[in-house]
Scaffold this motif. Sequence first.
Motif, PDB file in Angstrom:
ATOM      1  N   TYR A 140      12.177   7.344  -0.709  1.00 48.03           N
ATOM      2  CA  TYR A 140      11.029   7.809   0.309  1.00 48.03           C
ATOM      3  C   TYR A 140      10.303   6.561   0.981  1.00 48.03           C
ATOM      4  O   TYR A 140      10.322   6.773   2.140  1.00 48.03           O
ATOM      5  N   TYR A 141      10.311   5.563   0.381  1.00 46.42           N
ATOM      6  CA  TYR A 141       9.688   4.364   0.753  1.00 46.42           C
ATOM      7  C   TYR A 141      10.390   4.039   2.046  1.00 46.42           C
ATOM      8  O   TYR A 141       9.910   3.423   3.005  1.00 46.42           O
ATOM      9  N   TRP A 188       0.852  -1.271  -0.005  1.00 46.83           N
ATOM     10  CA  TRP A 188       0.081  -0.157  -0.036  1.00 46.83           C
ATOM     11  C   TRP A 188       1.010   1.433  -0.201  1.00 46.83           C
ATOM     12  O   TRP A 188       0.715   2.264  -0.788  1.00 46.83           O
ATOM     13  N   VAL A 189       1.813   1.091   0.976  1.00 50.90           N
ATOM     14  CA  VAL A 189       2.708   2.344   0.976  1.00 50.90           C
ATOM     15  C   VAL A 189       3.275   2.734  -0.390  1.00 50.90           C
ATOM     16  O   VAL A 189       3.424   3.769  -1.054  1.00 50.90           O
ATOM     17  N   GLN A 204       7.962   8.461 -10.336  1.00 53.03           N
ATOM     18  CA  GLN A 204       8.635   7.335 -10.838  1.00 53.03           C
ATOM     19  C   GLN A 204       9.138   6.393  -9.838  1.00 53.03           C
ATOM     20  O   GLN A 204       9.628   6.922  -8.775  1.00 53.03           O
ATOM     21  N   VAL A 205       9.546   5.263 -10.322  1.00 54.20           N
ATOM     22  CA  VAL A 205      10.104   4.285  -9.078  1.00 54.20           C
ATOM     23  C   VAL A 205      11.409   4.696  -8.441  1.00 54.20           C
ATOM     24  O   VAL A 205      11.556   4.569  -7.216  1.00 54.20           O
ATOM     25  N   ALA A 206      12.335   5.150  -9.371  1.00 50.86           N
ATOM     26  CA  ALA A 206      13.771   5.321  -8.936  1.00 50.86           C
ATOM     27  C   ALA A 206      13.486   6.498  -7.839  1.00 50.86           C
ATOM     28  O   ALA A 206      14.355   6.678  -6.854  1.00 50.86           O
ATOM     29  N   LEU A 229       3.855   5.804  -5.535  1.00 49.33           N
ATOM     30  CA  LEU A 229       4.114   5.371  -7.074  1.00 49.33           C
ATOM     31  C   LEU A 229       2.997   5.876  -8.098  1.00 49.33           C
ATOM     32  O   LEU A 229       3.245   6.252  -9.305  1.00 49.33           O
ATOM     33  N   GLN A 230       1.887   6.523  -7.248  1.00 52.95           N
ATOM     34  CA  GLN A 230       0.862   7.274  -8.220  1.00 52.95           C
ATOM     35  C   GLN A 230       1.650   8.802  -8.430  1.00 52.95           C
ATOM     36  O   GLN A 230       2.045   9.394  -7.578  1.00 52.95           O
TER      37      GLN A 230
END
Length: 360
Positions: A56-57, A39-40, A49-51, A45-46
């Motif tokens: 942050y994650y 969920w996080v 970008q993934v990178a 990601l909305q």
Amino acid sequence: MNNERQREYPAFRLSLLKWYAENQRTLPWRSSGKPYHVWVSEVMLQQTQVATVIPYYERFLKHFPDVKALADAEQQLVLKLWEGLGYYARARNFQKAAQTIVREFNGEIPGNYDDFLSLSGVGGYIAAAVQSIAFGHPYAVVDGNVKRVLARLFGIEAPVNDSKFLKEYQAVADALLDSESPGDYNQAMMELGALVCRPQNPLCEDCPVRKHCHAFENQLQKDLPKRKARKKTPHYDMVSCVIRHGDKLLITRRPQDGLLGGLWEFPNGKIADGETDEAACQRNIFEKTSLQVKPAAYLTTVKHAFTHFRITVKVYLCDYRDGEVELNGSTDFRWIPLTEIGDFPFPKVDNKFIPLIPKE
Ligand code: SF4
């Protein structure tokens, strides 16, 4: 592929899943699979970008390892850890949803689509992603990557950036979904869009599903997906004021709802037609804080693009002259020394000029 060729779907799914098993990127949330972790990552990601998301994650999970920790956190810390990711309503809503889960779901993330969808900030995309990836429920995700892939695979001409047509894409995605492995399938579709079926120059020669692809067969990769022409985004000239009073600076807090809600900022405002920068500083500060200030020095100019408008902000160092702070629009204020500025979450625009504020 077209809708009449549904007998191709099993072969399509098999090729896609095989490719995903061999080519997926190693991402921190994939190894875990825990609902909260998924969920996080999906909230972050909305629109991002993934990178950008990975650090942050990791930082977010260090501070808030579970739903309860997020629910109990100070909102300011949540926003601080989101600082720079943009779309701050995502963070505020995510925390609200965590609080609802603690209050009404005994701290357990609902593994039921409708309950999960009822939570603050959870729309169809997040619900399908979390329910399929973390719980194995058969819901198809439709995001920008998936729409692009579907438009090319099926020759769909409906503009991908027009929400009117989301239902059309969703129906195709639902029909194509592998309900045996919905989590892997959804991630595979998004991964294919990110790595192979890219917006420009898709790597069709490396594509595991090219023999099912309408665009590849007809050499239409450049024509699909279709996009609706966007209206020209408006542009505003603004001033932002670093107001100094002794060794303190004035910062104000934006209202919870709306753009950049809950973040702190240096007081600012638009420059009216024909107004000088200095007059715009004095007028905006008086209107928004009741203070009288004197612009003392130009600091810099920064530009920023939001989704629906762009701004050019001229930043001025201003000296406090008179008055008590009375806010009009903002919800809170602080006079702080520059050394404490890192404790507050600021929008990107302010973070572009904060390092230039003189220490004395
Ligand atoms: Fe995209 Fe090309 Fe694969 Fe078709 S063949 S899905 S256009 S990468």
